[in-house]
Design an enzyme around this catalytic site. Sequence first.
Site, mmCIF file in Angstrom:
data_model
loop_
_atom_site.group_PDB
_atom_site.id
_atom_site.type_symbol
_atom_site.label_atom_id
_atom_site.label_comp_id
_atom_site.label_asym_id
_atom_site.label_seq_id
_atom_site.Cartn_x
_atom_site.Cartn_y
_atom_site.Cartn_z
ATOM 1 N N GLN A 224 0.941 -1.074 0.280
ATOM 2 C CA GLN A 224 -0.040 -0.195 -0.389
ATOM 3 C C GLN A 224 0.840 1.286 0.452
ATOM 4 O OE1 GLN A 224 -3.387 -0.497 2.943
ATOM 5 N NE2 GLN A 224 -4.038 0.972 2.581
ATOM 6 N N SER B 266 4.498 -5.999 3.584
ATOM 7 C CA SER B 266 2.649 -6.352 3.559
ATOM 8 C C SER B 266 1.772 -6.427 2.827
ATOM 9 C CB SER B 266 2.655 -4.513 3.687
ATOM 10 O OG SER B 266 1.529 -4.543 5.132
ATOM 11 N N LEU B 267 1.220 -5.826 2.276
ATOM 12 C CA LEU B 267 -0.011 -6.281 1.426
ATOM 13 C C LEU B 267 0.860 -6.633 0.033
ATOM 14 C CD1 LEU B 267 -2.876 -6.616 -0.274
ATOM 15 C CD2 LEU B 267 -1.911 -3.736 -0.906
ATOM 16 N N ARG C 290 -9.397 -9.128 4.225
ATOM 17 C CA ARG C 290 -8.207 -8.060 4.255
ATOM 18 C C ARG C 290 -8.424 -7.026 4.715
ATOM 19 N NH1 ARG C 290 -2.952 -6.172 3.627
ATOM 20 N NH2 ARG C 290 -1.405 -6.382 4.817
ATOM 21 N N HIS D 36 0.208 -2.834 11.908
ATOM 22 C CA HIS D 36 1.198 -3.314 11.910
ATOM 23 C C HIS D 36 1.008 -3.027 13.429
ATOM 24 C CE1 HIS D 36 1.929 -5.295 7.948
ATOM 25 N NE2 HIS D 36 2.177 -3.926 7.019
ATOM 26 N N GLN E 122 1.222 -10.666 10.150
ATOM 27 C CA GLN E 122 1.642 -9.783 9.445
ATOM 28 C C GLN E 122 0.889 -8.811 9.788
ATOM 29 O OE1 GLN E 122 0.230 -8.291 6.206
ATOM 30 N NE2 GLN E 122 1.865 -9.346 4.985
#
Length: 311
Positions: A10, A95-96, A120, A204, A253
């Site tokens: 992102q 991440s993503l 998510r 996070h 995560q």
Amino acid sequence: MSLALVFPGQGAQAVGMGLEFYEHNNKAKEIFDKADSILQGKLANSLKQVMFKGPEDELKKTDYTQPAIFTMSCAIYEAMREKLQGKAVFTAGHSLGEYSALYASGAFDFETGIKLVSRRGSLMQEASNNNKGSMAAVLGLEKEQILLLCEKSRPAGYIAPANYNSPGQIVVSGDASAIDAAEAIAKEMGAKRYIKLAVAGAFHSEHMRSACDAFAKEVGSYDIKDSKIPVVTNFYAREVSKKDGILDALTKQITGPVRWIEDVEYMKSKGVDTFIEIGPGSVLSGLIKKIDKNLKIYNIEKPSDEAKLTI
């Protein structure tokens, strides 16, 4: 040469993303069309339309951003699959981007992946709405100093490291009050810059606990299998390929930090010397160069970028 494929997360989105691949590559076009078909009725507007033409404010919303980045990364991967087949020894994502990495590694098909990403995104948006938070990038302080910064800022609220992006670039996440308080403390400690990020929430971090717990209960019902190529995960900064390890890493995560520096160092320790970033922007290419300027890096976000590849 030993090769790894890496995928952005992102923040890499921009209006117009993926349009050239859509117009010039049939395999990529199929993925974009499939995304629209799967998400029909779940989004107010066509994902393709928002990606290609905006408006930017719509694209920035988590429920559009996450499937948009995943779709574009998978579309480019499909356009290049034959060229890349059998060459990558690892995949990884920020991440993503870990979802794009798992798709490229064969852990799930595109439909499963976009449903996972969409779920998510909505859980994270819900957690953000219920528990307002913020994030900031701190430039010029190292890991130990960031831990001390968080400790010094905690009287103002919860704050923790979220993304270890590159040496001297670490993101913190938590209560808006603590993120505000940390700015003056970071500058006193010698930070070069302190940049508050335009994000929907404190990703996070423990602010995402409700999303993490809900996702943990659901993720096992998706069609996920062992991956064909090992994926280096954000949470453990080590490779996984078995289904149980993948489910565990994807869940953890959401609240855990992205250990990107360690991800890259781990792949390096296993002989990787070449990275191909697949997806919008070139954020990861920049971070990898800061981690080790001797590594070879390509980024592919439009069809003409393929000509740069010498693999």
